[in-house]
Design a protein around this motif. Structure first.
Motif, PDB file in Angstrom:
ATOM      1  N   LEU A  13       0.865  -1.172   0.000  1.00  0.00           N
ATOM      2  CA  LEU A  13       0.000   0.000   0.000  1.00  0.00           C
ATOM      3  C   LEU A  13       0.906   1.228   0.000  1.00  0.00           C
ATOM      4  N   VAL A  14       0.574   2.195  -0.847  1.00  0.00           N
ATOM      5  CA  VAL A  14       1.423   3.368  -1.016  1.00  0.00           C
ATOM      6  C   VAL A  14       0.614   4.629  -0.758  1.00  0.00           C
ATOM      7  N   ALA A  15       1.184   5.540   0.038  1.00  0.00           N
ATOM      8  CA  ALA A  15       0.583   6.855   0.236  1.00  0.00           C
ATOM      9  C   ALA A  15       0.991   7.703  -0.958  1.00  0.00           C
ATOM     10  N   ASP A  16      -0.012   8.243  -1.671  1.00  0.00           N
ATOM     11  CA  ASP A  16       0.295   9.002  -2.883  1.00  0.00           C
ATOM     12  C   ASP A  16       0.030  10.498  -2.743  1.00  0.00           C
ATOM     13  N   GLY A  17       0.033  10.991  -1.525  1.00  0.00           N
ATOM     14  CA  GLY A  17      -0.186  12.409  -1.292  1.00  0.00           C
ATOM     15  C   GLY A  17      -1.641  12.753  -1.033  1.00  0.00           C
ATOM     16  N   GLY A  18      -2.556  12.101  -1.721  1.00  0.00           N
ATOM     17  CA  GLY A  18      -3.971  12.369  -1.522  1.00  0.00           C
ATOM     18  C   GLY A  18      -4.681  11.253  -0.798  1.00  0.00           C
ATOM     19  N   GLY A  19      -3.959  10.234  -0.429  1.00  0.00           N
ATOM     20  CA  GLY A  19      -4.544   9.072   0.227  1.00  0.00           C
ATOM     21  C   GLY A  19      -3.654   7.858   0.004  1.00  0.00           C
ATOM     22  N   TRP A  20      -4.270   6.705   0.026  1.00  0.00           N
ATOM     23  CA  TRP A  20      -3.544   5.449  -0.135  1.00  0.00           C
ATOM     24  C   TRP A  20      -4.059   4.714  -1.359  1.00  0.00           C
ATOM     25  N   ARG A  21      -3.187   3.885  -1.956  1.00  0.00           N
ATOM     26  CA  ARG A  21      -3.584   3.043  -3.082  1.00  0.00           C
ATOM     27  C   ARG A  21      -2.891   1.690  -2.965  1.00  0.00           C
ATOM     28  N   VAL A  22      -3.509   0.690  -3.574  1.00  0.00           N
ATOM     29  CA  VAL A  22      -2.924  -0.653  -3.607  1.00  0.00           C
ATOM     30  C   VAL A  22      -1.955  -0.702  -4.778  1.00  0.00           C
ATOM     31  N   GLU A  23      -0.688  -0.925  -4.491  1.00  0.00           N
ATOM     32  CA  GLU A  23       0.310  -1.072  -5.548  1.00  0.00           C
ATOM     33  C   GLU A  23       0.457  -2.544  -5.943  1.00  0.00           C
ATOM     34  N   ALA A  24       0.361  -3.424  -4.960  1.00  0.00           N
ATOM     35  CA  ALA A  24       0.430  -4.870  -5.206  1.00  0.00           C
ATOM     36  C   ALA A  24      -0.431  -5.558  -4.162  1.00  0.00           C
ATOM     37  N   PHE A  25      -1.129  -6.596  -4.579  1.00  0.00           N
ATOM     38  CA  PHE A  25      -1.960  -7.343  -3.644  1.00  0.00           C
ATOM     39  C   PHE A  25      -1.628  -8.821  -3.741  1.00  0.00           C
ATOM     40  N   ALA A  26      -1.230  -9.404  -2.623  1.00  0.00           N
ATOM     41  CA  ALA A  26      -0.921 -10.836  -2.532  1.00  0.00           C
ATOM     42  C   ALA A  26       0.071 -11.277  -3.612  1.00  0.00           C
ATOM     43  N   ASP A  27       1.090 -10.453  -3.824  1.00  0.00           N
ATOM     44  CA  ASP A  27       2.112 -10.735  -4.833  1.00  0.00           C
ATOM     45  C   ASP A  27       2.953 -11.930  -4.386  1.00  0.00           C
ATOM     46  N   ASP A  28       3.056 -12.920  -5.256  1.00  0.00           N
ATOM     47  CA  ASP A  28       3.827 -14.119  -4.920  1.00  0.00           C
ATOM     48  C   ASP A  28       5.006 -14.343  -5.866  1.00  0.00           C
ATOM     49  N   ALA A  29       5.437 -13.286  -6.567  1.00  0.00           N
ATOM     50  CA  ALA A  29       6.539 -13.416  -7.532  1.00  0.00           C
ATOM     51  C   ALA A  29       7.814 -13.936  -6.878  1.00  0.00           C
ATOM     52  N   HIS A  30       8.103 -13.504  -5.662  1.00  0.00           N
ATOM     53  CA  HIS A  30       9.317 -13.959  -4.975  1.00  0.00           C
ATOM     54  C   HIS A  30       9.239 -15.452  -4.652  1.00  0.00           C
ATOM     55  N   LEU A  31       8.053 -15.950  -4.386  1.00  0.00           N
ATOM     56  CA  LEU A  31       7.884 -17.380  -4.114  1.00  0.00           C
ATOM     57  C   LEU A  31       8.036 -18.187  -5.399  1.00  0.00           C
ATOM     58  N   ILE A  32       7.439 -17.706  -6.463  1.00  0.00           N
ATOM     59  CA  ILE A  32       7.552 -18.383  -7.758  1.00  0.00           C
ATOM     60  C   ILE A  32       9.011 -18.445  -8.188  1.00  0.00           C
ATOM     61  N   ALA A  33       9.740 -17.323  -8.023  1.00  0.00           N
ATOM     62  CA  ALA A  33      11.160 -17.281  -8.391  1.00  0.00           C
ATOM     63  C   ALA A  33      11.982 -18.290  -7.598  1.00  0.00           C
ATOM     64  N   ALA A  34      11.555 -18.565  -6.357  1.00  0.00           N
ATOM     65  CA  ALA A  34      12.266 -19.521  -5.508  1.00  0.00           C
ATOM     66  C   ALA A  34      11.740 -20.948  -5.689  1.00  0.00           C
ATOM     67  N   GLY A  35      10.738 -21.114  -6.560  1.00  0.00           N
ATOM     68  CA  GLY A  35      10.171 -22.437  -6.777  1.00  0.00           C
ATOM     69  C   GLY A  35       9.295 -22.924  -5.647  1.00  0.00           C
ATOM     70  N   LEU A  36       8.719 -21.999  -4.894  1.00  0.00           N
ATOM     71  CA  LEU A  36       7.878 -22.344  -3.747  1.00  0.00           C
ATOM     72  C   LEU A  36       6.424 -21.973  -4.013  1.00  0.00           C
ATOM     73  N   PRO A  37       5.500 -22.757  -3.473  1.00  0.00           N
ATOM     74  CA  PRO A  37       4.087 -22.421  -3.649  1.00  0.00           C
ATOM     75  C   PRO A  37       3.625 -21.381  -2.630  1.00  0.00           C
TER      76      PRO A  37
END
Length: 93
Positions: A57-81
């Motif tokens: 979640l990122v504060a963008d000056g006017g509030g907050w926004r979702v930049e990534a949700f439940a990102d699992d790229a690091h797990l995929i890169a490591a071969g983990l579920p």
């Protein structure tokens, strides 16, 4: 949660890392994004916070926004579920 969120601007715009369970991720969405319960439920209806995933979640000056949700790229890169807890939510009308 709300008192913690009030302290976030005092973090001098440095990233804040929080390790937590999926229910608290949901609370962050609710509190920081100012969503209603209906908006939160609609968002989470087809999205799951898997174990060890990253939500950003990122504060963008006017509030907050979702930049990534439940990102699992690091797990995929490591071969983990990205595992999920065994409970399941069911919506009934």
């Amino acid at each position: 949660m709300r008192s913690f969120a009030r302290e976030l601007p005092a973090a001098d715009r440095r990233p804040v890392l929080v390790f937590t369970h999926d229910a608290v991720v949901s609370l962050f969405l609710y509190v920081l994004l100012g969503w209603t319960e209906q908006e939160l439920n609609a968002y989470l209806l087809d999205r799951v916070v898997g174990n060890a995933t990253v939500t950003t979640l990122v504060a963008d000056g006017g509030g907050w926004r979702v930049e990534a949700f439940a990102d699992d790229a690091h797990l995929i890169a490591a071969g983990l579920p990205a595992t999920e807890h065994p409970g399941a939510a069911h919506v009934t009308e």
